[in-house]
Design a protein around this motif. Structure first.
Motif, mmCIF file in Angstrom:
data_model
loop_
_atom_site.group_PDB
_atom_site.id
_atom_site.type_symbol
_atom_site.label_atom_id
_atom_site.label_comp_id
_atom_site.label_asym_id
_atom_site.label_seq_id
_atom_site.Cartn_x
_atom_site.Cartn_y
_atom_site.Cartn_z
ATOM 1 N N MET A 1 -18.210 1.507 15.935
ATOM 2 C CA MET A 1 -16.977 1.435 15.169
ATOM 3 C C MET A 1 -17.003 2.484 14.064
ATOM 4 O O MET A 1 -18.040 2.712 13.436
ATOM 5 N N ALA A 2 -15.879 3.119 13.833
ATOM 6 C CA ALA A 2 -15.801 4.174 12.839
ATOM 7 C C ALA A 2 -16.070 3.646 11.439
ATOM 8 O O ALA A 2 -15.714 2.524 11.101
ATOM 9 N N LEU A 3 -16.721 4.477 10.620
ATOM 10 C CA LEU A 3 -16.981 4.147 9.223
ATOM 11 C C LEU A 3 -16.171 5.105 8.359
ATOM 12 O O LEU A 3 -16.582 6.240 8.108
ATOM 13 N N TYR A 4 -15.008 4.650 7.944
ATOM 14 C CA TYR A 4 -14.115 5.506 7.161
ATOM 15 C C TYR A 4 -14.549 5.530 5.699
ATOM 16 O O TYR A 4 -15.017 4.535 5.146
ATOM 17 N N GLY A 5 -14.365 6.706 5.098
ATOM 18 C CA GLY A 5 -14.629 6.827 3.672
ATOM 19 C C GLY A 5 -13.531 6.137 2.886
ATOM 20 O O GLY A 5 -12.642 5.485 3.445
ATOM 21 N N GLN A 6 -13.572 6.255 1.595
ATOM 22 C CA GLN A 6 -12.587 5.603 0.743
ATOM 23 C C GLN A 6 -11.181 6.116 1.065
ATOM 24 O O GLN A 6 -10.947 7.313 1.170
ATOM 25 N N MET A 7 -10.251 5.189 1.231
ATOM 26 C CA MET A 7 -8.880 5.572 1.474
ATOM 27 C C MET A 7 -8.245 5.978 0.152
ATOM 28 O O MET A 7 -8.375 5.284 -0.850
ATOM 29 N N VAL A 8 -7.581 7.120 0.164
ATOM 30 C CA VAL A 8 -6.950 7.614 -1.055
ATOM 31 C C VAL A 8 -5.436 7.584 -0.888
ATOM 32 O O VAL A 8 -4.907 7.732 0.218
ATOM 33 N N ILE A 9 -4.744 7.374 -1.986
ATOM 34 C CA ILE A 9 -3.290 7.455 -1.985
ATOM 35 C C ILE A 9 -2.918 8.921 -2.189
ATOM 36 O O ILE A 9 -3.414 9.565 -3.120
ATOM 37 N N THR A 10 -2.085 9.445 -1.325
ATOM 38 C CA THR A 10 -1.692 10.856 -1.404
ATOM 39 C C THR A 10 -0.815 11.098 -2.635
ATOM 40 O O THR A 10 -0.357 10.162 -3.301
ATOM 41 N N ASP A 11 -0.571 12.378 -2.909
ATOM 42 C CA ASP A 11 0.288 12.717 -4.048
ATOM 43 C C ASP A 11 1.688 12.123 -3.864
ATOM 44 O O ASP A 11 2.271 11.577 -4.807
ATOM 45 N N LEU A 12 2.230 12.226 -2.636
ATOM 46 C CA LEU A 12 3.536 11.629 -2.370
ATOM 47 C C LEU A 12 3.449 10.106 -2.475
ATOM 48 O O LEU A 12 4.385 9.448 -2.943
ATOM 49 N N GLY A 13 2.323 9.557 -2.042
ATOM 50 C CA GLY A 13 2.123 8.123 -2.151
ATOM 51 C C GLY A 13 2.080 7.668 -3.605
ATOM 52 O O GLY A 13 2.611 6.603 -3.952
ATOM 53 N N ARG A 14 1.473 8.478 -4.476
ATOM 54 C CA ARG A 14 1.404 8.140 -5.895
ATOM 55 C C ARG A 14 2.790 8.126 -6.529
ATOM 56 O O ARG A 14 3.093 7.288 -7.379
ATOM 57 N N ARG A 15 3.621 9.056 -6.097
ATOM 58 C CA ARG A 15 4.993 9.080 -6.617
ATOM 59 C C ARG A 15 5.748 7.820 -6.196
ATOM 60 O O ARG A 15 6.463 7.214 -7.000
ATOM 61 N N LEU A 16 5.569 7.432 -4.937
ATOM 62 C CA LEU A 16 6.226 6.218 -4.459
ATOM 63 C C LEU A 16 5.639 4.997 -5.150
ATOM 64 O O LEU A 16 6.370 4.047 -5.494
ATOM 65 N N TYR A 17 4.327 5.002 -5.373
ATOM 66 C CA TYR A 17 3.665 3.901 -6.082
ATOM 67 C C TYR A 17 4.291 3.721 -7.466
ATOM 68 O O TYR A 17 4.581 2.600 -7.893
ATOM 69 N N ALA A 18 4.516 4.845 -8.172
ATOM 70 C CA ALA A 18 5.109 4.782 -9.512
ATOM 71 C C ALA A 18 6.518 4.200 -9.461
ATOM 72 O O ALA A 18 6.916 3.404 -10.318
ATOM 73 N N LYS A 19 7.280 4.582 -8.440
ATOM 74 C CA LYS A 19 8.642 4.052 -8.297
ATOM 75 C C LYS A 19 8.592 2.546 -8.037
ATOM 76 O O LYS A 19 9.433 1.789 -8.537
ATOM 77 N N ALA A 20 7.593 2.125 -7.243
ATOM 78 C CA ALA A 20 7.482 0.707 -6.897
ATOM 79 C C ALA A 20 7.173 -0.144 -8.129
ATOM 80 O O ALA A 20 7.534 -1.316 -8.182
ATOM 81 N N GLN A 21 6.511 0.443 -9.133
ATOM 82 C CA GLN A 21 6.192 -0.315 -10.343
ATOM 83 C C GLN A 21 7.427 -0.570 -11.198
ATOM 84 O O GLN A 21 7.410 -1.424 -12.093
ATOM 85 N N THR A 22 8.492 0.160 -10.931
ATOM 86 C CA THR A 22 9.728 -0.005 -11.703
ATOM 87 C C THR A 22 10.832 -0.650 -10.879
ATOM 88 O O THR A 22 11.999 -0.585 -11.265
ATOM 89 N N GLY A 23 10.479 -1.227 -9.722
ATOM 90 C CA GLY A 23 11.452 -1.993 -8.961
ATOM 91 C C GLY A 23 11.852 -1.456 -7.608
ATOM 92 O O GLY A 23 12.517 -2.153 -6.840
ATOM 93 N N SER A 24 11.493 -0.221 -7.280
ATOM 94 C CA SER A 24 11.842 0.310 -5.959
ATOM 95 C C SER A 24 11.035 -0.417 -4.880
ATOM 96 O O SER A 24 9.864 -0.749 -5.105
ATOM 97 N N PRO A 25 11.636 -0.679 -3.717
ATOM 98 C CA PRO A 25 10.893 -1.363 -2.651
ATOM 99 C C PRO A 25 9.795 -0.472 -2.081
ATOM 100 O O PRO A 25 9.959 0.741 -1.993
ATOM 101 N N LEU A 26 8.691 -1.072 -1.734
ATOM 102 C CA LEU A 26 7.589 -0.359 -1.101
ATOM 103 C C LEU A 26 7.493 -0.870 0.332
ATOM 104 O O LEU A 26 7.034 -1.992 0.575
#
Length: 221
Positions: A1-26
């Motif tokens: 079974m594959a051993l994946y390294g730490q999953m990172v949130i991409t730059d675009l993902g971080r922008r969406l994450y920030a929007k989600a903290q202010t009420g945008s749906p994720l």
């Protein structure tokens, strides 16, 4: 079974994450695997380096500020043995459309996926991703999505939404007894109209309960 390294949130993902903290749906839309390698900062990626295929999300749950997203990959469209080491999670951004939200790479610790000619093969992936204080975290789950055995068993054995067969049979038996009791309190068990008088009009009759069914020329309670 594959051993994946730490999953990172991409730059675009971080922008969406920030929007989600202010009420945008994720809304997570799909998962994908690939066979590419990348020596730069994976947060800058907007797509898998070398995609193999994409697959549907079949469940999403949350624990605190973390979403647990599951999907099942099938080799139905794999025509030759393929090495897989990339894993991506996609989401819908209200401004950019579908984006690569999170990414991980197993490098040389990946998996080989057999061709469909060798027989059916599937693998369940679970991605745990931080969603912070987002108030609306969902996933696009088609009705045709695979269901893992573990998820099916958990659903079936959930006492909050299901009752056992014994409990169901007891409830039905109790209901039968209650209906029979109600029927026994009425004469003739509702099988005949016990009125011998047919009312063509209400002339001379004071109606204190029920109503007069003119079409059937009878009093009804």
């Amino acid at each position: 079974m594959a051993l994946y390294g730490q999953m990172v949130i991409t730059d675009l993902g971080r922008r969406l994450y920030a929007k989600a903290q202010t009420g945008s749906p994720l809304v997570f839309t799909k998962m994908g695997i690939g066979s590419g390698s990348y020596s730069g900062d994976p947060r800058s990626l907007t797509e898998l380096v070398r995609p193999i295929g994409y697959f549907e999300i079949n469940s999403i749950t949350a624990t605190g500020d973390t979403a647990h997203v599951k999907g099942v990959f099938s080799n139905m469209e794999i025509t030759q043995t393929t090495y897989s080491c990339e894993l991506g999670l996609y989401a819908n951004d209200p401004d950019y459309g579908e984006i690569l939200y999170a990414y991980a790479n197993a490098g040389s610790n990946g998996d080989y996926i057999p061709a469909i000619a060798a027989g059916p093969f599937s693998r369940e992936f679970q991605i745990n991703v931080v969603v912070g204080s987002a108030t609306e975290v969902t996933a696009t789950i088609p009705s045709t999505a695979f269901v893992a055995v573990s998820d099916f068993d958990e659903h079936v054995n959930n006492k909050d939404i299901h009752i056992t067969r014994g409990e169901f049979e007891t409830a039905i038996s109790s209901l039968r007894n209650e209906v029979q009791l109600i029927k026994s309190t009425f004469p003739d068990s509702f099988t005949h109209n016990l009125f011998s008088k047919v009312f063509t009009t209400l002339d001379g009759v004071v109606l204190t309960r029920g109503y007069f069914n003119e079409a059937q020329a009878r009093l009804e309670v």
